[in-house]
Design a protein around this motif. Structure first.
Motif, PDB file in Angstrom:
ATOM      1  N   GLY A  33       0.827  -1.201   0.000  1.00 39.40           N
ATOM      2  CA  GLY A  33       0.000   0.000   0.000  1.00 39.40           C
ATOM      3  C   GLY A  33       0.861   1.251   0.000  1.00 39.40           C
ATOM      4  N   GLU A  34       0.244   2.341  -0.352  1.00 39.36           N
ATOM      5  CA  GLU A  34       0.950   3.622  -0.339  1.00 39.36           C
ATOM      6  C   GLU A  34       1.487   3.926   1.058  1.00 39.36           C
ATOM      7  N   HIS A  50      10.574   6.817  -4.848  1.00 40.64           N
ATOM      8  CA  HIS A  50       9.568   6.249  -3.959  1.00 40.64           C
ATOM      9  C   HIS A  50       8.444   7.219  -3.595  1.00 40.64           C
ATOM     10  N   VAL A  51       8.724   8.527  -3.611  1.00 38.93           N
ATOM     11  CA  VAL A  51       7.747   9.479  -3.057  1.00 38.93           C
ATOM     12  C   VAL A  51       7.340  10.608  -4.009  1.00 38.93           C
ATOM     13  N   ASN A  52       7.820  10.605  -5.243  1.00 41.34           N
ATOM     14  CA  ASN A  52       7.507  11.712  -6.146  1.00 41.34           C
ATOM     15  C   ASN A  52       6.952  11.170  -7.468  1.00 41.34           C
ATOM     16  N   GLU A  53       5.623  11.163  -7.556  1.00 40.55           N
ATOM     17  CA  GLU A  53       4.933  10.615  -8.735  1.00 40.55           C
ATOM     18  C   GLU A  53       5.312  11.376 -10.010  1.00 40.55           C
ATOM     19  N   GLN A  82       7.394   5.066 -15.093  1.00 33.98           N
ATOM     20  CA  GLN A  82       6.165   5.851 -15.220  1.00 33.98           C
ATOM     21  C   GLN A  82       5.405   6.072 -13.919  1.00 33.98           C
ATOM     22  N   LYS A  83       5.819   5.410 -12.834  1.00 33.89           N
ATOM     23  CA  LYS A  83       5.153   5.586 -11.536  1.00 33.89           C
ATOM     24  C   LYS A  83       6.133   5.214 -10.436  1.00 33.89           C
ATOM     25  N   ARG A  84       5.768   5.576  -9.212  1.00 33.07           N
ATOM     26  CA  ARG A  84       6.649   5.318  -8.074  1.00 33.07           C
ATOM     27  C   ARG A  84       6.875   3.825  -7.870  1.00 33.07           C
ATOM     28  N   ILE A  85       8.059   3.503  -7.385  1.00 38.44           N
ATOM     29  CA  ILE A  85       8.394   2.126  -7.045  1.00 38.44           C
ATOM     30  C   ILE A  85       8.642   2.029  -5.538  1.00 38.44           C
ATOM     31  N   ALA A  86       8.299   0.897  -4.986  1.00 37.16           N
ATOM     32  CA  ALA A  86       8.554   0.653  -3.568  1.00 37.16           C
ATOM     33  C   ALA A  86      10.042   0.396  -3.360  1.00 37.16           C
ATOM     34  N   HIS A  87      10.499   0.627  -2.169  1.00 36.64           N
ATOM     35  CA  HIS A  87      11.888   0.344  -1.801  1.00 36.64           C
ATOM     36  C   HIS A  87      12.151  -1.152  -1.956  1.00 36.64           C
ATOM     37  N   ILE A 106       3.373   0.276  -6.033  1.00 39.26           N
ATOM     38  CA  ILE A 106       2.276   0.378  -5.072  1.00 39.26           C
ATOM     39  C   ILE A 106       1.078  -0.352  -5.678  1.00 39.26           C
ATOM     40  N   GLY A 107       0.475  -1.211  -4.888  1.00 39.92           N
ATOM     41  CA  GLY A 107      -0.653  -2.009  -5.362  1.00 39.92           C
ATOM     42  C   GLY A 107      -0.274  -3.433  -5.737  1.00 39.92           C
TER      43      GLY A 107
END
Length: 139
Positions: A20-21, A38-41, A50-55, A94-95
């Motif tokens: 989750g976010e 990780h925190v800047n879309e 194209q989108k944030r990635i988790a650590h 995320i997701g």
């Protein structure tokens, strides 16, 4: 000679969780890793992802959860001796729903250790993270 260590080579343990976010932001806050990855879309929209990635290390934390499941099933005390050969081979978004599969790959009776192969896959069965984990027992 009968093994004094628990488990057999090939024994497998699993753990699953959807990222989750809040997982990403809490992990970023705890570790101080506020990388734009990780925190800047908006930043990430300009990348191949194209989108944030988790650590990646967050996924390794789930491997730790799974190693705890293994340790709790052992009939003797044990501690984690660490991880080897850690690789983040595919981004985690995320997701994504991750599944950690921990398989006993080797037993070192002389040093009271097992080696677990760790494979973390996403909901599409794609491998995202791999590692080996060492569990030290105290018979």
């Amino acid at each position: 000679m009968m093994s004094k260590l628990p488990f057999e080579i090939g024994d497998t343990f699993t753990f699953s969780k959807t990222i989750g976010e809040s997982d990403v932001y809490l992990f970023a806050g705890i570790t101080g890793d506020l990388s734009p990855n990780h925190v800047n879309e908006e930043y990430m929209k300009k990348t191949v992802y194209q989108k944030r990635i988790a650590h990646g290390v967050l996924s390794l934390g789930f491997a730790s959860t799974t190693s705890t499941i293994v340790a709790e099933k052992a009939p003797m005390p044990s501690v984690s001796y660490g991880y080897d050969h850690v690789r983040f081979v595919k981004p985690i978004f995320i997701g994504d729903t991750l599944t950690v599969t921990y398989t006993i790959a080797a037993k070192d009776e002389e040093h009271d250790k097992t080696i677990g192969d760790i494979e973390i896959t996403n909901q599409d069965g794609q491998v995202c993270t791999v590692a080996q984990h060492i569990l030290k027992y105290f018979p």
